[in-house]
Design a protein around this motif. Structure first.
Motif, mmCIF file in Angstrom:
data_model
loop_
_atom_site.group_PDB
_atom_site.id
_atom_site.type_symbol
_atom_site.label_atom_id
_atom_site.label_comp_id
_atom_site.label_asym_id
_atom_site.label_seq_id
_atom_site.Cartn_x
_atom_site.Cartn_y
_atom_site.Cartn_z
ATOM 1 N N UNK A 179 16.282 -29.731 30.716
ATOM 2 C CA UNK A 179 16.820 -29.800 29.358
ATOM 3 C C UNK A 179 18.196 -29.135 29.321
ATOM 4 N N UNK A 180 18.936 -29.443 28.265
ATOM 5 C CA UNK A 180 20.239 -28.816 28.031
ATOM 6 C C UNK A 180 20.090 -27.706 27.000
ATOM 7 N N UNK A 181 20.987 -26.739 27.063
ATOM 8 C CA UNK A 181 21.010 -25.696 26.037
ATOM 9 C C UNK A 181 22.428 -25.156 25.916
ATOM 10 N N UNK A 182 22.692 -24.554 24.768
ATOM 11 C CA UNK A 182 23.995 -23.932 24.576
ATOM 12 C C UNK A 182 23.815 -22.539 24.008
ATOM 13 N N UNK A 183 24.872 -21.983 23.494
ATOM 14 C CA UNK A 183 24.898 -20.578 23.106
ATOM 15 C C UNK A 183 25.137 -20.395 21.628
ATOM 16 N N UNK A 184 24.875 -19.191 21.180
ATOM 17 C CA UNK A 184 25.272 -18.792 19.835
ATOM 18 C C UNK A 184 25.894 -17.410 19.933
ATOM 19 N N UNK A 185 26.651 -17.062 18.904
ATOM 20 C CA UNK A 185 27.243 -15.722 18.791
ATOM 21 C C UNK A 185 26.425 -14.943 17.777
ATOM 22 N N UNK A 186 26.082 -13.717 18.117
ATOM 23 C CA UNK A 186 25.315 -12.855 17.224
ATOM 24 C C UNK A 186 26.166 -11.670 16.779
ATOM 25 N N UNK A 187 26.177 -11.425 15.477
ATOM 26 C CA UNK A 187 26.927 -10.291 14.928
ATOM 27 C C UNK A 187 26.074 -9.595 13.876
ATOM 28 N N UNK A 188 26.453 -8.366 13.568
ATOM 29 C CA UNK A 188 25.795 -7.663 12.463
ATOM 30 C C UNK A 188 26.294 -8.250 11.146
ATOM 31 N N UNK A 189 25.510 -8.165 10.079
ATOM 32 C CA UNK A 189 25.898 -8.786 8.794
ATOM 33 C C UNK A 189 27.236 -8.299 8.255
ATOM 34 N N UNK A 190 27.591 -7.043 8.562
ATOM 35 C CA UNK A 190 28.854 -6.508 8.035
ATOM 36 C C UNK A 190 30.050 -6.807 8.931
ATOM 37 N N UNK A 191 29.843 -7.510 10.033
ATOM 38 C CA UNK A 191 30.939 -7.798 10.959
ATOM 39 C C UNK A 191 31.908 -8.804 10.323
ATOM 40 N N UNK A 192 33.226 -8.675 10.601
ATOM 41 C CA UNK A 192 34.211 -9.609 10.024
ATOM 42 C C UNK A 192 33.938 -11.076 10.327
ATOM 43 N N UNK A 193 33.286 -11.386 11.453
ATOM 44 C CA UNK A 193 33.017 -12.784 11.792
ATOM 45 C C UNK A 193 31.777 -13.340 11.096
ATOM 46 N N UNK A 194 31.014 -12.490 10.436
ATOM 47 C CA UNK A 194 29.744 -12.932 9.851
ATOM 48 C C UNK A 194 29.923 -14.052 8.831
ATOM 49 N N UNK A 195 31.071 -14.106 8.184
ATOM 50 C CA UNK A 195 31.308 -15.126 7.161
ATOM 51 C C UNK A 195 32.168 -16.283 7.671
ATOM 52 N N UNK A 196 32.425 -16.305 8.989
ATOM 53 C CA UNK A 196 33.295 -17.351 9.539
ATOM 54 C C UNK A 196 32.647 -18.724 9.374
ATOM 55 N N UNK A 197 33.441 -19.703 8.942
ATOM 56 C CA UNK A 197 32.918 -21.065 8.772
ATOM 57 C C UNK A 197 32.718 -21.740 10.125
ATOM 58 N N UNK A 198 33.698 -21.650 10.991
ATOM 59 C CA UNK A 198 33.589 -22.221 12.336
ATOM 60 C C UNK A 198 34.394 -21.359 13.293
ATOM 61 N N UNK B 9 27.623 -27.311 27.425
ATOM 62 C CA UNK B 9 26.196 -27.030 27.523
ATOM 63 C C UNK B 9 25.813 -26.776 28.976
ATOM 64 N N UNK B 10 24.706 -26.091 29.165
ATOM 65 C CA UNK B 10 24.168 -25.821 30.492
ATOM 66 C C UNK B 10 22.864 -26.586 30.659
ATOM 67 N N UNK B 11 22.478 -26.806 31.898
ATOM 68 C CA UNK B 11 21.251 -27.549 32.194
ATOM 69 C C UNK B 11 20.301 -26.688 33.007
#
Length: 326
Positions: free
Chosen positions: A164-183, A267-269
């Motif tokens: 199968x293929x899979x990709x990644x996500x970015x994890x931040x704390x709710x108060x981090x500046x990127x938390x509200x980023x659209x893309x 993506x990675x396999x």
């Protein structure tokens, strides 16, 4: 020549020429192992190991050839036992899997649950490690299957099939500046300290490739082999995390914000593999198909019969369009 002697030289080689460690693994005495190796060398008329005093120092050229054939002999002996077991106890046995933490923790639980429900008499054994360790464990017969994503060039001795293929996500704390980023953009991510996988684990090379292509140098604050460890340090504020998307649990990770990153990285396999020439019992085929529904017995056998590693890889690549994404 005795089968016991072949097991002795194989185990000594596998244990880095440490006769004491080999004898312990074989549940016999160190002098007995040393004596039987000498007896075998005298019978063959060549040295398998070079020595300095009482210590083995390296494998001789003749020894390397002998050990290659010894591995094949021991594999065939194991196959005989597996064939007998297939007819004696069709739904009982053992299944050992070498894989990474992410696969064991996030990709395998549902498969293991379904498998043990169908085969309650089969004992499952999970061995976790790095791609190098996974390759070694499977190639030496300590595990039946290797499940891995990275470093596919390590697996020439194994038949590796795409699952199968899979990709990644970015994890931040709710108060981090990127938390509200659209893309997110890679430039956004590169601004902050990163907590992610150690090189060689879980598609890490795709991260390095993506940043390098944009001329960006990520600030790696901490690397780890365990996605749960990465999440712990994101919670402590050490940086933003990049993990496999499957490693984010919306029920238990409610204190973290998940930001999709599939558009940032290729993506990675993930592949599953076994030693070429190994006899697969019926429940082994079933495990493979539970993990990767497109890998039926016919496809597994077809690719497994190909002797050339590159030919196997090329045939396996033809399966990529049908892979699901996790």
């Amino acid at each position: 020549m005795k089968l016991r002697q072949l097991r002795y030289i194989h185990e000594v080689s596998r244990r880095g020429l440490n006769v004491t460690a080999a004898s312990m693994a074989l549940f016999t005495s160190q002098p007995g192992v040393s004596k039987q190796i000498r007896v075998l060398e005298e019978e063959l008329g060549v040295d398998i190991f070079e020595r300095s005093g009482k210590h083995l120092t390296q494998v001789t050229p003749a020894g390397r050839r002998i050990l290659e054939h010894t591995q094949r002999v021991l594999t065939e002996i194991e196959n005989i036992s597996r064939i007998a077991g297939e007819y004696r106890d069709t739904d009982a046995g053992d299944l050992a899997i070498a894989t990474t933490h992410t696969q064991a923790r996030y990709a395998l639980p549902g498969v293991v649950s379904a498998f043990t429900g169908k085969y309650p008499k089969v004992s499952l054994h999970l061995h976790q490690g790095s791609p190098v360790q996974i390759s070694k464990i499977a190639a030496e017969g300590q595990a039946d299957f290797a499940i891995a994503t990275e470093a596919m060039d390590l697996y020439d001795q194994l038949v590796m099939l795409p699952c199968y293929r899979w990709n990644r996500c970015v994890l931040v704390k709710p108060e981090h500046p990127l938390a509200q980023a659209r893309e997110l953009t890679l430039e956004d991510v590169a601004q902050y300290p990163l907590v992610t996988y150690t090189f060689g684990f879980n598609g890490r090379s795709q991260l390095d490739k993506a940043f390098g292509a944009r001329g960006l140098k990520p600030n790696l604050m901490l690397t780890a082999v365990d996605a749960d460890v990465i999440k712990t340090y994101v919670r402590l504020g050490l940086g933003i995390g990049i993990v496999a998307d499957m490693a984010y649990d919306p029920q238990t990770d409610t204190d973290l914000v998940r930001l999709p990153a599939g558009h940032l990285f290729e993506s990675s396999t993930t592949h599953i593999g076994f030693r070429r020439g190994m006899f697969l019992r019926g429940y082994m085929y079933d495990f493979i198909q539970l993990f990767a529904p497109h890998l039926g017995r016919d496809i597994v056998d077809e690719i497994g019969r190909l002797a050339d590693p590159e030919e196997r890889r090329n045939r396996a690549r033809e399966l990529l369009p049908v892979l699901r994404t996790l």
